[in-house]
Every structure is written in C-alpha cells, then in structure tokens.
Design an enzyme around this catalytic site. Structure first.
Site, mmCIF file in Angstrom:
data_model
loop_
_atom_site.group_PDB
_atom_site.id
_atom_site.type_symbol
_atom_site.label_atom_id
_atom_site.label_comp_id
_atom_site.label_asym_id
_atom_site.label_seq_id
_atom_site.Cartn_x
_atom_site.Cartn_y
_atom_site.Cartn_z
ATOM 1 N N HIS A 55 -36.302 -31.338 21.667
ATOM 2 C CA HIS A 55 -35.265 -32.041 20.900
ATOM 3 C C HIS A 55 -35.762 -33.422 20.487
ATOM 4 O O HIS A 55 -35.233 -34.442 20.932
ATOM 5 C CB HIS A 55 -33.995 -32.184 21.735
ATOM 6 C CG HIS A 55 -33.151 -30.964 21.797
ATOM 7 N ND1 HIS A 55 -32.415 -30.508 20.723
ATOM 8 C CD2 HIS A 55 -32.915 -30.095 22.808
ATOM 9 C CE1 HIS A 55 -31.758 -29.413 21.061
ATOM 10 N NE2 HIS A 55 -32.042 -29.134 22.323
ATOM 11 N N LYS A 60 -32.913 -26.051 35.166
ATOM 12 C CA LYS A 60 -32.907 -26.644 33.834
ATOM 13 C C LYS A 60 -34.095 -27.591 33.654
ATOM 14 O O LYS A 60 -34.409 -28.398 34.524
ATOM 15 C CB LYS A 60 -31.600 -27.412 33.603
ATOM 16 C CG LYS A 60 -31.466 -27.987 32.199
ATOM 17 C CD LYS A 60 -30.120 -28.674 31.998
ATOM 18 C CE LYS A 60 -29.978 -29.190 30.575
ATOM 19 N NZ LYS A 60 -28.679 -29.861 30.332
ATOM 20 N N CYS A 88 -35.317 -25.928 19.310
ATOM 21 C CA CYS A 88 -34.900 -25.496 20.650
ATOM 22 C C CYS A 88 -34.410 -24.036 20.657
ATOM 23 O O CYS A 88 -35.191 -23.137 20.400
ATOM 24 C CB CYS A 88 -33.860 -26.456 21.223
ATOM 25 S SG CYS A 88 -33.717 -26.330 23.040
ATOM 26 N N SER A 104 -34.413 -30.205 26.782
ATOM 27 C CA SER A 104 -33.171 -29.984 27.522
ATOM 28 C C SER A 104 -32.793 -28.521 27.340
ATOM 29 O O SER A 104 -32.129 -28.148 26.377
ATOM 30 C CB SER A 104 -32.058 -30.897 26.964
ATOM 31 O OG SER A 104 -30.836 -30.653 27.624
ATOM 32 N N ARG A 108 -22.474 -35.300 32.082
ATOM 33 C CA ARG A 108 -21.547 -34.171 31.906
ATOM 34 C C ARG A 108 -21.773 -33.129 32.985
ATOM 35 O O ARG A 108 -20.821 -32.678 33.637
ATOM 36 C CB ARG A 108 -21.757 -33.557 30.515
ATOM 37 C CG ARG A 108 -20.919 -32.309 30.225
ATOM 38 C CD ARG A 108 -21.575 -31.488 29.128
ATOM 39 N NE ARG A 108 -22.891 -30.987 29.526
ATOM 40 C CZ ARG A 108 -23.834 -30.610 28.667
ATOM 41 N NH1 ARG A 108 -23.640 -30.699 27.364
ATOM 42 N NH2 ARG A 108 -24.997 -30.147 29.115
ATOM 43 N N GLU A 121 -35.162 -34.947 17.958
ATOM 44 C CA GLU A 121 -34.108 -35.660 17.218
ATOM 45 C C GLU A 121 -33.129 -36.398 18.120
ATOM 46 O O GLU A 121 -32.305 -37.190 17.635
ATOM 47 C CB GLU A 121 -33.333 -34.675 16.332
ATOM 48 C CG GLU A 121 -32.284 -33.830 17.029
ATOM 49 C CD GLU A 121 -32.822 -32.658 17.838
ATOM 50 O OE1 GLU A 121 -32.011 -31.920 18.433
ATOM 51 O OE2 GLU A 121 -34.067 -32.476 17.880
#
Length: 307
Positions: free
Chosen positions: A235, A163, A142, A192, A249, A237
C-alpha cells in the site's frame, strides 16, 4: 500539471491545502489538451480516504489526469455516505463502452475469503476481462493485485500465520524496468494484509516479471512486459496515519494485533509515526503514469490494442 477532479469532491480542498496542483472541472474545460483518462475502481471501505490518497499521488506528476471514480453494482458501500457515492461514483454499466488510458483497482478487506465467495467477484472478473481491451495499463493494489493475478494467470493466494503490517525494506531486482527509474537499491513501503503470493508461483508464469521484493513481505512489484498490467502487493499510497488507524481499530476490537513493524519510533505506539515511504510512492505513480500510460497510450484512445 494537475489532476482534474470534480469541483466539490472532498479531496479537492485537502489536496489544495497540501499544495498539490488540482484543476477543477470548470478550469479544465478551457484547456485544449487531452488529459489522461484514469478510472479508479475503489473497493476500499474508506472511500474518501482512499480516493484522496490516490488523487494526491496522481496529482503530483507533470501530466494532466482526469480521474473517474467507479464502485461495484453488486455491493453497496456501508462506510461512506450514499450521497457521496451517488454524486461522485459511476458504475461499470455506464463506462463499459468507453476506453481509458489507465485504471487502478484498489485493495479490499476480503482477503481471508476465497475469491469466488466475494460478493462482487463475478462483476470484478467482468471488469478485469474488459480492461484487456478497453484500458491501456491497469495498476492493481494489494488484494486487487492478488485478484488480478488469480484471474488473469491462475496464481493463488495463501493465508499468512498472522497479519503482515508495517513498513518493510524492499530490494530492486530488475533495474532495467522504467517503473523503477530513480528508485534506490533498497526502499521502504507499507504492507497491511493477511494473505500473500509465492515467488515460485509467479516464476512459473512466463508473462510476469518480478521487479522488487522483500525478505519479510515477499514479492512486492511485478508486471507484464510492456506494462499493460502492473501488480503492487503493498500500500504505497497509504497516508502517514493509515496503519495507525488500522492498528487502533484492530486493538479496539480485541484482536491483539502486533505493533506495525518499523512504523512507530522505537515501536512505541504512543508516539506519532514518521512517513518513510512517501518519496518512493510518488516516484512509483509518476513512473507508471509517464512510462506505461502517457508515453505509450494511443492519442486516439479507441485504438487501444487488446492484451
């Protein structure tokens, strides 16, 4: 074969409970095998979560891996207990004379800042330069991928209008790459991020090869010939619930985020997400460790050839 990590690292119990083959330091010392030496530069604020995610993937391969955790000296972690960092993390000054079969550079929540304004940018540049002579293969994730592409090849990043968050379809472009061995023609992976790189910038660099991309998320997987440097813009992972935590969040901060695409069933954020990328994530790390680290790294790790 197992991943070797410190006896009391929090990830040890988590992975053992998931039936991931973990070998503690105590047991590993009795084996006459040279494990792969992998250095993890963890730039994520959620240190324990990230180290567990990556240890899970590295531990699901048939190779024995000795994982060493590293933090930056020029920036102190604010979201992880100092005791954890002191006990389990090293710094660059303590490893600069050593050699590693592989290194992973994670993402970081600093995408909107110019690279040069990131507090630890100069230290990261020093580490990335060092990796060219002391690491056989470096795996960038990333923002870590964007930073590596910018430092090594001058490829810029661009701010997205909003985003990019969700699980996106990707298509294999270079079937001949061993990094993609066993991959479906179309596969899913999480993203992300607030910034992106452009295909046209990558294609101007004759040292880079695009391996997979997404119509929505752009270039996803690229590497140099021989696999000494690998760049993943997403991502893979991430755990099942990681995007949910980030979404809630941001929602709690009043940022009005979009629901992550193809993540919650029927895009209903009151329902539990389903993991649709785990198999290809495991395959990606298995292929990297096997074909671009284990199969080609010199037995005498000090004999690594400079890039």
């Amino acid at each position: 074969m197992p991943i070797r990590i410190p006896n009391d690292l929090p990830a040890t119990k988590t992975l053992a409970d998931e039936n991931i083959f973990v070998m503690t330091e105590t047991r590993a010392m009795t084996q006459d095998i040279r494990p792969l030496q992998v250095l993890l530069l963890n730039l994520m604020p959620t240190k324990i979560e990230t180290e567990t995610q990556l240890a899970r993937l590295l531990g699901n391969t048939p190779l024995q891996v000795e994982l060493e955790l590293m933090q930056t000296q020029t920036y102190e972690a604010k979201n992880t207990a100092p005791e954890h960092m002191l006990k389990f993390y090293t710094t660059f000054d303590k490893v600069r004379s050593r050699f590693f079969d592989g290194m992973i550079i994670t993402g970081a929540p600093v995408e909107k800042m110019p690279f040069e304004e990131v507090e630890y940018w100069q230290e990261l540049c020093e580490i990335m330069e060092w990796s060219k002579t002391h690491v056989h293969s470096t795996f960038h994730i990333c923002w870590g991928a964007q930073a590596g592409l910018y430092y090594h090849y001058g490829i810029p990043k661009y701010l997205l209008p909003e985003k990019l968050s969700g699980i996106f379809e990707h298509r294999v472009e270079r079937r001949s790459s061993m990094l993609l061995r066993g991959f479906d023609d179309v596969f899913l992976a999480p993203h992300s991020r607030h910034t992106t790189i452009l295909r046209e910038d990558v294609e101007k660099c004759d040292k880079l090869r695009i391996l997979a991309s997404s119509e929505q998320a752009g270039v996803y997987m690229l590497m140099t010939d021989g696999g000494r440097q690998v760049f993943i813009t997403g991502h893979s992972e991430y755990d099942t619930g990681t995007l949910k935590k980030e979404y809630l969040r941001d929602k709690g901060l009043g940022l009005s985020p979009h629901v992550p695409e193809r993540y919650f069933p029927q895009d209903d954020d009151t329902r539990e997400p389903v993991n649709s990328w785990r198999a290809h994530a495991n395959l990606l790390y298995h292929n990297w460790l096997n074909y671009y680290v284990y199969q080609t790294t010199p037995y005498d790790i000090r004999a690594i050839e400079p890039i």
